[in-house]
Design a protein around this motif. Structure first.
Motif, PDB file in Angstrom:
ATOM      1  N   ASP A 127       0.869  -1.184   0.000  1.00  8.16           N
ATOM      2  CA  ASP A 127       0.000   0.000   0.000  1.00  8.16           C
ATOM      3  C   ASP A 127       0.897   1.223   0.000  1.00  8.16           C
ATOM      4  OD1 ASP A 127       0.748   0.650   2.618  1.00  8.16           O
ATOM      5  OD2 ASP A 127      -0.952  -0.408   3.495  1.00  8.16           O
ATOM      6  N   GLU A 128       0.331   2.379   0.270  1.00  7.11           N
ATOM      7  CA  GLU A 128       1.090   3.621   0.110  1.00  7.11           C
ATOM      8  C   GLU A 128       2.464   3.589   0.786  1.00  7.11           C
ATOM      9  OE1 GLU A 128      -1.296   7.063   0.971  1.00  7.11           O
ATOM     10  OE2 GLU A 128       0.458   8.370   0.760  1.00  7.11           O
ATOM     11  N   ASP A 129       2.508   3.067   2.013  1.00  5.58           N
ATOM     12  CA  ASP A 129       3.760   3.110   2.762  1.00  5.58           C
ATOM     13  C   ASP A 129       4.373   1.743   3.066  1.00  5.58           C
ATOM     14  OD1 ASP A 129       3.936   5.916   2.971  1.00  5.58           O
ATOM     15  OD2 ASP A 129       2.346   5.870   4.487  1.00  5.58           O
ATOM     16  N   GLN A 130       3.759   0.696   2.579  1.00  8.90           N
ATOM     17  CA  GLN A 130       4.279  -0.634   2.883  1.00  8.90           C
ATOM     18  C   GLN A 130       4.815  -1.314   1.632  1.00  8.90           C
ATOM     19  OE1 GLN A 130       2.570  -3.165   5.872  1.00  8.90           O
ATOM     20  NE2 GLN A 130       0.812  -1.803   6.072  1.00  8.90           N
ATOM     21  N   ARG A 131       5.987  -1.880   1.777  1.00  8.72           N
ATOM     22  CA  ARG A 131       6.629  -2.570   0.665  1.00  8.72           C
ATOM     23  C   ARG A 131       7.127  -3.930   1.132  1.00  8.72           C
ATOM     24  NH1 ARG A 131       4.783   1.597  -0.740  1.00  8.72           N
ATOM     25  NH2 ARG A 131       5.663   3.159  -2.155  1.00  8.72           N
ATOM     26  N   GLN A 132       6.942  -4.943   0.312  1.00 14.98           N
ATOM     27  CA  GLN A 132       7.479  -6.265   0.630  1.00 14.98           C
ATOM     28  C   GLN A 132       8.745  -6.508  -0.177  1.00 14.98           C
ATOM     29  OE1 GLN A 132       4.708  -9.492   0.953  1.00 14.98           O
ATOM     30  NE2 GLN A 132       6.218 -10.968   0.186  1.00 14.98           N
ATOM     31  N   PHE A 133       9.775  -6.954   0.513  1.00 12.67           N
ATOM     32  CA  PHE A 133      11.058  -7.259  -0.127  1.00 12.67           C
ATOM     33  C   PHE A 133      11.289  -8.763  -0.080  1.00 12.67           C
ATOM     34  CE2 PHE A 133      12.717  -2.974  -0.573  1.00 12.67           C
ATOM     35  CZ  PHE A 133      11.850  -2.279   0.254  1.00 12.67           C
ATOM     36  N   ASP A 134      11.307  -9.390  -1.225  1.00  7.97           N
ATOM     37  CA  ASP A 134      11.594 -10.829  -1.308  1.00  7.97           C
ATOM     38  C   ASP A 134      12.997 -10.986  -1.880  1.00  7.97           C
ATOM     39  OD1 ASP A 134       9.035 -11.898  -0.425  1.00  7.97           O
ATOM     40  OD2 ASP A 134       8.226 -11.037  -2.281  1.00  7.97           O
ATOM     41  N   MET A 135      13.876 -11.468  -1.023  1.00  4.18           N
ATOM     42  CA  MET A 135      15.280 -11.579  -1.425  1.00  4.18           C
ATOM     43  C   MET A 135      15.651 -13.031  -1.661  1.00  4.18           C
ATOM     44  SD  MET A 135      17.008  -8.808   1.007  1.00  4.18           S
ATOM     45  CE  MET A 135      15.970  -7.564   1.765  1.00  4.18           C
ATOM     46  N   ASN A 136      16.469 -13.207  -2.658  1.00  3.46           N
ATOM     47  CA  ASN A 136      16.891 -14.533  -3.055  1.00  3.46           C
ATOM     48  C   ASN A 136      18.395 -14.538  -3.260  1.00  3.46           C
ATOM     49  OD1 ASN A 136      16.744 -17.122  -4.495  1.00  3.46           O
ATOM     50  ND2 ASN A 136      14.555 -16.612  -4.390  1.00  3.46           N
ATOM     51  N   ALA A 137      19.087 -15.448  -2.593  1.00  2.00           N
ATOM     52  CA  ALA A 137      20.544 -15.495  -2.699  1.00  2.00           C
ATOM     53  C   ALA A 137      20.965 -16.607  -3.645  1.00  2.00           C
ATOM     54  CB  ALA A 137      21.161 -15.725  -1.324  1.00  2.00           C
ATOM     55  N   ALA A 138      21.738 -16.262  -4.648  1.00  2.23           N
ATOM     56  CA  ALA A 138      22.341 -17.274  -5.523  1.00  2.23           C
ATOM     57  C   ALA A 138      23.844 -17.250  -5.263  1.00  2.23           C
ATOM     58  CB  ALA A 138      22.043 -16.966  -6.991  1.00  2.23           C
ATOM     59  N   GLY A 139      24.310 -18.245  -4.550  1.00  4.40           N
ATOM     60  CA  GLY A 139      25.730 -18.308  -4.195  1.00  4.40           C
ATOM     61  C   GLY A 139      25.938 -18.156  -2.699  1.00  4.40           C
ATOM     62  N   GLU A 140      26.969 -18.822  -2.188  1.00  7.27           N
ATOM     63  CA  GLU A 140      27.202 -18.878  -0.736  1.00  7.27           C
ATOM     64  C   GLU A 140      27.442 -17.520  -0.094  1.00  7.27           C
ATOM     65  OE1 GLU A 140      30.150 -21.621   0.856  1.00  7.27           O
ATOM     66  OE2 GLU A 140      29.338 -23.158  -0.511  1.00  7.27           O
ATOM     67  N   ARG A 141      28.199 -16.693  -0.822  1.00 10.15           N
ATOM     68  CA  ARG A 141      28.494 -15.370  -0.265  1.00 10.15           C
ATOM     69  C   ARG A 141      27.214 -14.608   0.014  1.00 10.15           C
ATOM     70  NH1 ARG A 141      32.563 -11.202  -2.601  1.00 10.15           N
ATOM     71  NH2 ARG A 141      31.384 -11.355  -4.537  1.00 10.15           N
ATOM     72  N   TYR A 142      26.266 -14.773  -0.904  1.00 12.71           N
ATOM     73  CA  TYR A 142      25.013 -14.038  -0.779  1.00 12.71           C
ATOM     74  C   TYR A 142      24.113 -14.670   0.278  1.00 12.71           C
ATOM     75  CZ  TYR A 142      26.654 -11.711  -4.938  1.00 12.71           C
ATOM     76  OH  TYR A 142      27.406 -10.984  -5.817  1.00 12.71           O
ATOM     77  N   GLU A 143      24.234 -15.979   0.446  1.00  9.05           N
ATOM     78  CA  GLU A 143      23.479 -16.639   1.512  1.00  9.05           C
ATOM     79  C   GLU A 143      23.943 -16.133   2.876  1.00  9.05           C
ATOM     80  OE1 GLU A 143      23.057 -20.910   1.267  1.00  9.05           O
ATOM     81  OE2 GLU A 143      23.006 -20.815  -0.927  1.00  9.05           O
ATOM     82  N   ARG A 144      25.246 -15.956   2.988  1.00 10.19           N
ATOM     83  CA  ARG A 144      25.787 -15.423   4.247  1.00 10.19           C
ATOM     84  C   ARG A 144      25.323 -13.991   4.476  1.00 10.19           C
ATOM     85  NH1 ARG A 144      30.405 -18.475   2.903  1.00 10.19           N
ATOM     86  NH2 ARG A 144      31.444 -16.674   1.996  1.00 10.19           N
ATOM     87  N   LEU A 145      25.248 -13.250   3.400  1.00  9.37           N
ATOM     88  CA  LEU A 145      24.771 -11.863   3.484  1.00  9.37           C
ATOM     89  C   LEU A 145      23.350 -11.826   4.052  1.00  9.37           C
ATOM     90  CD1 LEU A 145      25.559  -8.887   2.401  1.00  9.37           C
ATOM     91  CD2 LEU A 145      24.120  -9.475   0.466  1.00  9.37           C
ATOM     92  N   LEU A 146      22.514 -12.734   3.604  1.00  9.72           N
ATOM     93  CA  LEU A 146      21.132 -12.780   4.103  1.00  9.72           C
ATOM     94  C   LEU A 146      21.093 -13.171   5.572  1.00  9.72           C
ATOM     95  CD1 LEU A 146      18.836 -14.218   1.268  1.00  9.72           C
ATOM     96  CD2 LEU A 146      19.288 -11.842   1.920  1.00  9.72           C
ATOM     97  N   GLU A 147      22.011 -14.072   5.975  1.00 10.22           N
ATOM     98  CA  GLU A 147      22.099 -14.447   7.400  1.00 10.22           C
ATOM     99  C   GLU A 147      22.320 -13.199   8.244  1.00 10.22           C
ATOM    100  OE1 GLU A 147      21.732 -17.326   8.804  1.00 10.22           O
ATOM    101  OE2 GLU A 147      21.701 -18.618   7.027  1.00 10.22           O
ATOM    102  N   GLU A 148      23.165 -12.320   7.739  1.00  3.68           N
ATOM    103  CA  GLU A 148      23.518 -11.114   8.512  1.00  3.68           C
ATOM    104  C   GLU A 148      22.358 -10.130   8.613  1.00  3.68           C
ATOM    105  OE1 GLU A 148      27.260  -9.393   7.202  1.00  3.68           O
ATOM    106  OE2 GLU A 148      28.076 -11.396   6.934  1.00  3.68           O
ATOM    107  N   LEU A 149      21.386 -10.273   7.749  1.00  8.40           N
ATOM    108  CA  LEU A 149      20.237  -9.361   7.751  1.00  8.40           C
ATOM    109  C   LEU A 149      19.248  -9.659   8.867  1.00  8.40           C
ATOM    110  CD1 LEU A 149      18.799  -8.720   4.195  1.00  8.40           C
ATOM    111  CD2 LEU A 149      19.961  -7.133   5.723  1.00  8.40           C
ATOM    112  N   LYS A 150      19.247 -10.897   9.315  1.00  4.46           N
ATOM    113  CA  LYS A 150      18.230 -11.336  10.267  1.00  4.46           C
ATOM    114  C   LYS A 150      18.262 -10.544  11.567  1.00  4.46           C
ATOM    115  CE  LYS A 150      19.132 -15.728  10.241  1.00  4.46           C
ATOM    116  NZ  LYS A 150      19.121 -17.185  10.450  1.00  4.46           N
TER     117      LYS A 150
END
Ligand SMILES: Nc1ncnc2c1ncn2[C@@H]1O[C@H](COP(=O)(O)OP(=O)(O)O)[C@@H](O)[C@H]1O
Ligand SMILES: [Mg+2]
Length: 150
Positions: A127-150
């Motif tokens: 809606d006006e102020d809400q956004r959904q972010f669906d992130m997908n990691a391809a590769g280990e480095r990026y999987e680790r990056l997502l871990e750090e986001l939690k």
């Protein structure tokens, strides 16, 4: 972690999300962003710039295709919106092997730029102020990056 989804309730929250990504980004990484006009791709990139310590205001590169900013890593900010259907090698791929961070808005329109490993971020306007972010990691480095986001 291969996938991570989060909803932000304001532009500030999206800036904070981007800031975390910017702080954790490593040399040579590529972030692919897709989602409608006004979804928040540039807003997220502004946060990423903040996390990288970029001082300059990050604005949409739509008319220039690419803008370069200097922070802890060099940020290559590409907007491929106007590249739809244009199938030519403009030499941008040279940057993907660089030591910087490459962020590509509308990456679907520049398939030749998409490397084997990347973080993809699909943004949905809830809606006006809400956004959904669906992130997908391809590769280990990026999987680790997502871990750090939690
Ligand atoms: N939760 C949110 N996250 C990001 N932007 C938001 C949010 N809520 C409202 N906005 C507004 O939505 C717009 C997003 O624009 P922009 O980041 O330029 O989108 P895009 O680059 O995807 O076209 C901005 O005007 C911003 O202030
Ligand atoms: Mg944009």
């Amino acid at each position: 972690m291969k996938e991570y989804s989060i909803v932000t309730k304001s532009r500030d929250e999206t800036h904070e999300l981007g800031e975390k990504l910017g702080r954790s980004a490593q040399p040579g990484m590529v972030f692919l962003m897709n989602g409608d006009l006004g979804a928040g791709k540039t807003t997220l990139t502004q946060g990423i710039g903040r996390g990288l310590g970029v001082k300059k205001q990050i604005t949409s590169p739509t008319f220039t295709i690419m803008k370069i900013y200097h922070g802890r890593l060099t940020l290559y900010h590409i907007d491929a919106y106007r590249m739809e259907g244009i199938d030519q090698d403009l030499g941008f791929d040279e940057y993907l092997n660089d030591d910087g961070l490459t962020v590509i808005e509308w990456s679907q329109f520049m398939p030749a730029l998409i490397p084997d490993e990347y973080l993809s971020v699909t943004i949905t306007l809830l809606d006006e102020d809400q956004r959904q972010f669906d992130m997908n990691a391809a590769g280990e480095r990026y999987e680790r990056l997502l871990e750090e986001l939690k």
